[in-house]
Write an enzyme that holds these catalytic residues in place. Structure first.
Site, PDB file in Angstrom:
ATOM      1  N   LYS A 251     -12.218  10.548   4.582  1.00  0.00           N
ATOM      2  CA  LYS A 251     -11.559  11.112   3.395  1.00  0.00           C
ATOM      3  C   LYS A 251     -12.587  11.575   2.374  1.00  0.00           C
ATOM      4  O   LYS A 251     -12.316  12.479   1.601  1.00  0.00           O
ATOM      5  CB  LYS A 251     -10.665  10.086   2.689  1.00  0.00           C
ATOM      6  CG  LYS A 251      -9.680   9.321   3.503  1.00  0.00           C
ATOM      7  CD  LYS A 251     -10.118   8.097   4.199  1.00  0.00           C
ATOM      8  CE  LYS A 251     -10.088   8.033   5.677  1.00  0.00           C
ATOM      9  NZ  LYS A 251     -10.888   7.115   6.353  1.00  0.00           N
ATOM     10  N   ARG A 252     -13.729  10.967   2.392  1.00  0.00           N
ATOM     11  CA  ARG A 252     -14.783  11.357   1.466  1.00  0.00           C
ATOM     12  C   ARG A 252     -15.092  12.842   1.579  1.00  0.00           C
ATOM     13  O   ARG A 252     -15.487  13.486   0.622  1.00  0.00           O
ATOM     14  CB  ARG A 252     -16.077  10.595   1.763  1.00  0.00           C
ATOM     15  CG  ARG A 252     -16.128   9.198   1.258  1.00  0.00           C
ATOM     16  CD  ARG A 252     -17.570   8.682   1.130  1.00  0.00           C
ATOM     17  NE  ARG A 252     -18.571   9.456   1.849  1.00  0.00           N
ATOM     18  CZ  ARG A 252     -18.890   9.273   3.124  1.00  0.00           C
ATOM     19  NH1 ARG A 252     -18.277   8.373   3.832  1.00  0.00           N
ATOM     20  NH2 ARG A 252     -19.822   9.994   3.672  1.00  0.00           N
TER      21      ARG A 252
END
Length: 487
Positions: A251-252
């Site tokens: 998700k980063r």
RNA sequence: GGCGCUAUGGUGUAAUUGGUUAACACGCCGCCCUCUCAAGGCGGAGAGUUCGGGUUCGAUCCCCGAUAGCGCUACCA
């Protein structure tokens, strides 16, 4: 070559519903799909939901949604491992009976403690096999007495286990490096190691195409195939997809769920094309091309084109594929996709469909994604649209220009003809008459008509919008109040 | 830490499998076109193939080592 390569292939996509369909999973699904379709084989969808803690039905639905969006259909399934527990227990029994597995009475706490001790002492944290030596009669008795126990696989003490991977070649592990892994937990639920092979055998899979993160698990599976006396399928491990910083995609790095790309306005075919070329290449014969239809991908796909090294997910390239696909689409095909966006954006186009299609045709070369149709392009479909403040300050800040546009509106209102040629003629003539550059009026008109500083050729826009709308919108800016942007 | 895998411009990949000025695409820069922005056309920068050793007349390609990255190392999958 393994003999089963001649059968029509049976492959599977086996996600675990502990999250939505992420890009890595989607790519694995895509490769399996391409492979199956290429050979006229069978694609099986199998949901690996034996981790009851983390699996959820919502995630199953999310995965199916992602598959559907990408247009990846399957031939059998979905099968749920949670509904096939009998098969796994029977398989464990078989292994137990043939002496390839044994009961383990160690508790989770004991194991954790021993692992910690081993780590502290610098020893490998593998299971010490202490239950392996309990003789069968005693083990059976303890189990019968109600003592909780797991079933572990008895890994051969010496030697090595190897397999021939279709993309990586020969991969070998010393058996001493493989621990006696758990097949069946003490609650009777199988672990992944057992359920994969039980199912892969039962479903008669010929090729296992999956992420390279499973390479280290493969010897454990090969060992089971041998213990069960069945032929191993062909393994093909696919390199992983990394984020721009070359760490595992997460998700980063932005969106990791496939559906998030749908929501970003990506066209599924573009995403599929992009994904297909991540870790696979159709070969040097096609290196001058990147756009491939699904038919072409199916025709060209093969395990030999899969590369060995991990690939970085490049958003810019995905964006490029997306613009290429949108531009190539027929307006008719784009229409339903644009409709979805209008619905989401609460935009109700009031124009006749023919005009809407013409507008789409005009706009599609400039679209970066589907969202543009309800965003930057909104003024082409609805009379309710907003002005981009930057565009206004750039081209409509001058009150004099706004006044001239009002006058221009009157000229157009009086015009009999309303074609690209005539509208341009009128504007240029008007500009000359007023002693100013046509550009200023063109740019101002563009903002007045579309709310944007960017648009297709102004006169094409005028014709599409139609005389009435053009007159109205040009006249409207006369009274517009333009605030100075805060410094 | 142990084990496994991998390594070509910023990114994805090519390189007839030892002989090329190391190619293509995305991205980036510039020019042209032009009413804006894309597109399009033209041109450009950017790798000497992670590093070090070999083998060879010759290595991106074969071998060894190092380094780095990734993966696995659960009664998760």
């Amino acid at each position: 070559m393994p003999t089963n390569s001649k059968e029509t292939p049976r492959v599977r996509f086996a996600p675990s519903p502990t999250g939505y369909l992420h890009v890595g999973g989607a790519r694995t699904a895509l490769f399996n799909w391409l492979f199956a379709r290429h050979f006229g084989g069978t694609l099986i969808l199998r949901i690996e939901d034996t981790d009851f803690e983390r699996s959820s039905e919502a995630m199953v639905e999310g995965i199916l949604e992602g598959m559907r969006w990408l247009g990846l259909n399957w031939d059998e399934g979905p099968f749920f491992q949670s509904q096939r527990l009998e098969l796994y227990r029977a398989t464990a029994e078989k292994l137990l009976a043939s002496g390839h597995a044994y009961y383990c009475f160690c508790t989770k706490e004991e194991l954790e403690q021993r692992r910690a001790e081993a780590a502290a002492a610098g020893r490998p944290p593998m299971y010490d096999r202490r239950c392996r030596n309990i003789d069968r009669a005693t083990a059976a008795a303890r189990k019968a007495a109600g003592e909780a126990c797991a079933v572990r696989f008895a890994v051969p003490e010496g030697g090595a286990t190897s397999f021939e991977d279709a993309v990586f070649g020969k991969v070998e592990f010393a058996n001493s490096e493989i621990e006696d892994f758990v097949l069946l937990r003490s609650d009777g639920i199988p672990t992944y190691h057992l359920s994969v092979v039980a199912d892969d055998v039962e479903m008669r899979l010929t090729h296992i195409i999956r992420g390279a993160d499973h390479i280290s698990n493969t010897p454990k599976q090969v060992l089971q195939y041998r213990a069960l006396g069945v032929e191993t399928p062909i393994f093909a491990h696919v390199p992983l997809i990394l984020g721009p910083d070359k760490t595992r995609l997460s998700k980063r790095h932005g969106a990791t769920s496939v559906i998030a790309y749908k929501e970003m306005g990506i066209v599924p075919e573009a995403f599929r094309n992009f994904l297909a070329l991540l870790g696979w290449t159709p070969g040097s014969a096609h290196k001058d091309r990147e756009i491939f239809s699904s038919e072409e991908l199916i025709e060209l796909f093969g395990l030999d084109g899969i590369s060995k090294s991990n690939a970085v997910f490049d958003n810019d390239k995905l964006a490029w594929f997306n613009t290429e696909y949108i531009r190539a689409y027929e307006a008719e095909r784009l229409l339903p996709l644009a409709r979805e966006e209008w619905q989401k954006a609460d935009c109700e186009p009031t124009r006749p469909e023919s005009e809407i299609l013409a507008a789409i045709e005009l706009l599609k070369p400039r679209a970066r994604n589907l969202k543009d149709f309800a965003g930057a392009f909104r003024a082409y479909f609805s009379d309710e649209f907003e002005f981009d403040p930057a565009a206004v300050t750039k081209f409509l800040k001058d009150e004099h220009v706004r006044g001239l546009l009002g006058e221009l509106a009157e000229r157009y209102a009086a015009a009999e003809e309303f074609t690209e040629e005539s509208t341009e003629q009128v504007l240029r003539g008007f500009a000359e008459e007023k002693g100013m550059k046509a550009g200023a009026l063109i740019n101002g008109s563009r903002v007045a008509l579309t709310g944007q500083a960017v648009a297709p050729s102004l006169f094409a826009v005028m014709v599409n919008l139609g005389k009435e709308r053009v007159v109205k919108r040009l006249a409207a800016v006369k009274g517009m109040v333009v605030e100075e942007p805060p410094a």
